[in-house]
Design a protein around this motif. Sequence first.
Motif, short mmCIF file in Angstrom:
data_model
loop_
_atom_site.label_atom_id
_atom_site.label_comp_id
_atom_site.label_asym_id
_atom_site.label_seq_id
_atom_site.Cartn_x
_atom_site.Cartn_y
_atom_site.Cartn_z
N VAL A 111 47.20 21.47 -4.19
CA VAL A 111 46.16 21.02 -5.25
C VAL A 111 45.60 19.81 -4.95
CG1 VAL A 111 47.44 22.42 -6.98
CG2 VAL A 111 47.99 20.00 -6.57
N GLU A 112 44.51 19.64 -5.32
CA GLU A 112 43.68 18.45 -5.18
C GLU A 112 44.11 17.40 -6.09
OE1 GLU A 112 41.65 17.99 -2.34
OE2 GLU A 112 42.01 20.02 -1.98
N GLU A 113 44.42 17.63 -7.20
CA GLU A 113 44.91 16.42 -8.18
C GLU A 113 46.15 17.04 -8.87
OE1 GLU A 113 41.58 17.44 -11.60
OE2 GLU A 113 41.35 15.98 -10.42
N GLU A 114 46.70 16.30 -9.67
CA GLU A 114 47.94 16.77 -10.36
C GLU A 114 47.61 17.50 -11.73
OE1 GLU A 114 51.82 14.78 -12.77
OE2 GLU A 114 50.70 13.58 -11.21
N PRO A 115 48.11 18.76 -11.71
CA PRO A 115 47.63 19.60 -12.66
C PRO A 115 48.44 19.27 -14.05
CG PRO A 115 49.75 20.58 -11.59
CD PRO A 115 49.29 19.21 -11.06
N ASN A 116 47.70 19.89 -15.33
CA ASN A 116 48.19 19.55 -16.47
C ASN A 116 49.65 20.26 -16.70
OD1 ASN A 116 45.64 18.59 -17.35
ND2 ASN A 116 44.91 20.61 -17.87
N ARG A 117 50.42 19.97 -17.78
CA ARG A 117 51.52 20.30 -18.00
C ARG A 117 51.68 21.90 -17.60
NH1 ARG A 117 56.07 21.07 -21.85
NH2 ARG A 117 57.56 19.50 -21.43
N PRO A 118 52.64 22.30 -16.93
CA PRO A 118 52.65 23.96 -16.79
C PRO A 118 52.89 24.69 -17.98
CG PRO A 118 54.57 22.80 -15.76
CD PRO A 118 53.58 21.81 -16.27
N ARG A 119 52.26 25.64 -17.97
CA ARG A 119 52.67 26.73 -19.25
C ARG A 119 54.18 26.89 -19.34
NH1 ARG A 119 52.99 32.17 -20.11
NH2 ARG A 119 52.28 32.70 -17.81
N GLN A 120 54.65 27.15 -20.28
CA GLN A 120 56.09 27.50 -20.18
C GLN A 120 56.44 28.81 -20.78
OE1 GLN A 120 57.33 23.97 -22.77
NE2 GLN A 120 58.69 23.41 -21.22
N VAL A 121 57.45 29.55 -20.19
CA VAL A 121 58.01 30.68 -20.85
C VAL A 121 59.47 30.78 -21.06
CG1 VAL A 121 56.07 31.91 -19.47
CG2 VAL A 121 58.44 31.53 -18.36
N SER A 122 60.09 31.57 -21.88
CA SER A 122 61.52 31.67 -21.98
C SER A 122 61.93 33.11 -21.89
CB SER A 122 61.79 30.88 -23.18
OG SER A 122 61.37 31.60 -24.29
N HIS A 123 63.21 33.27 -21.28
CA HIS A 123 63.61 34.86 -21.08
C HIS A 123 65.15 34.62 -21.03
CE1 HIS A 123 63.57 34.04 -17.05
NE2 HIS A 123 62.42 33.42 -17.29
N GLU A 124 65.68 35.74 -21.02
CA GLU A 124 67.24 35.84 -20.59
C GLU A 124 67.61 35.36 -19.19
OE1 GLU A 124 69.67 36.51 -22.68
OE2 GLU A 124 68.47 36.56 -24.54
N GLY A 125 68.75 34.68 -19.33
CA GLY A 125 68.96 34.37 -17.61
C GLY A 125 69.50 33.21 -17.43
N HIS A 126 69.77 32.84 -16.18
CA HIS A 126 70.05 31.71 -15.54
C HIS A 126 69.37 31.39 -14.32
CE1 HIS A 126 72.79 28.31 -15.74
NE2 HIS A 126 72.71 28.12 -14.37
N GLU A 127 68.91 30.27 -14.09
CA GLU A 127 68.01 29.94 -13.01
C GLU A 127 68.24 28.86 -12.19
OE1 GLU A 127 63.40 28.74 -11.81
OE2 GLU A 127 63.91 30.69 -13.08
N TRP A 128 68.80 28.71 -10.98
CA TRP A 128 69.09 27.53 -9.90
C TRP A 128 67.92 27.38 -8.78
CZ3 TRP A 128 69.52 27.25 -4.76
CH2 TRP A 128 70.23 25.98 -4.26
N LEU A 129 67.30 26.31 -8.84
CA LEU A 129 66.26 26.08 -7.99
C LEU A 129 66.67 24.81 -6.99
CD1 LEU A 129 63.87 23.74 -8.60
CD2 LEU A 129 63.34 25.53 -10.21
N CYS A 130 66.03 25.02 -5.82
CA CYS A 130 66.25 23.81 -4.81
C CYS A 130 64.76 23.75 -4.31
CB CYS A 130 67.37 24.24 -3.86
SG CYS A 130 67.25 22.85 -2.50
N VAL A 131 64.36 22.51 -4.12
CA VAL A 131 63.00 22.28 -3.55
C VAL A 131 63.12 22.11 -1.96
CG1 VAL A 131 60.90 20.68 -3.33
CG2 VAL A 131 62.29 21.24 -5.53
N LEU A 132 62.43 22.52 -1.38
CA LEU A 132 62.47 22.59 0.31
C LEU A 132 61.50 21.78 0.66
CD1 LEU A 132 62.82 26.32 0.99
CD2 LEU A 132 64.77 24.85 0.83
N TYR A 133 60.35 21.57 0.05
CA TYR A 133 59.23 20.83 0.62
C TYR A 133 58.18 20.53 -0.37
CZ TYR A 133 55.10 19.47 3.60
OH TYR A 133 53.99 18.99 4.12
N GLY A 134 57.66 19.42 -0.22
CA GLY A 134 56.75 19.09 -1.26
C GLY A 134 57.15 18.41 -2.54
N ARG A 135 56.54 18.25 -3.61
CA ARG A 135 56.76 17.77 -4.92
C ARG A 135 56.59 18.99 -6.00
NH1 ARG A 135 53.86 13.85 -6.20
NH2 ARG A 135 55.24 12.57 -7.47
N LEU A 136 57.67 19.15 -6.82
CA LEU A 136 57.44 20.21 -7.91
C LEU A 136 57.72 19.65 -9.19
CD1 LEU A 136 57.54 23.35 -8.37
CD2 LEU A 136 60.02 23.24 -8.54
#
Length: 238
Positions: A111-136
Amino acid sequence: MTSGHPDGTTAAMGPRLRAARERHGSTLAGVSCATGIAPSTLSRIETGRRKPTLEVVLRLAEEYGVSLDYLAGTAPAPAPARRTSGDGKTVLPLTPYVGGLHAHKHVLPAVEEEPNRPRQVSHEGHEWLCVLYGRLRLALGGQDLVLAAGDVAEFDTRTPHGVANAGPGTPVEYLVLFGPQGERPRPRTPPVPGPGVHQGLSGPRPRDSTGAPTSSTAPASSPRPDSGSDHDRCSGAS
């Protein structure tokens, strides 16, 4: 892929022929009627007790609707299906099976510039994430976190959450393990801290406005003047 030796290739055809027949929904007797090959011969080929001739292989490949490359074990593995959403995010599934933990690789475009706050969602489950490259950028409930390469986050997906490229200028790649029924990775070994690692801290490291990690270590206190040990005082030079 099987060995390039012809004997190894033909010997490995038995299980593939049986799998192809079962997917086709045919019995040995039915295949025998369609191809003219005796059921006993088909059975011995499938169990590896008899090597098929080229003529037999051609007949069976045509009957089952499979390629010779498949029967020989030289067909390339199918590429995983990619999904691209409207915002340009690409999702590459890493687990083709259904049930349990789902593994995906996600790629967010630059992206060319930092975006607005991302839209949020919610649902059943559990998530694990790991950043490989860049900034999230991770909006998790009321928190806003910036994760860099190597940072990990884990959360209950009933908590409102959303992600975006914290940018600018580079894409973001990250791995996701998602348990739709609340499944989560199970560590099998206890954490082993290295020398000087402070225990008891978890989650993403705090970062300043530039995304650089900030120090969480309190400044060391000034050393007291060395008054010498009891041994030094008792055995010093007279």
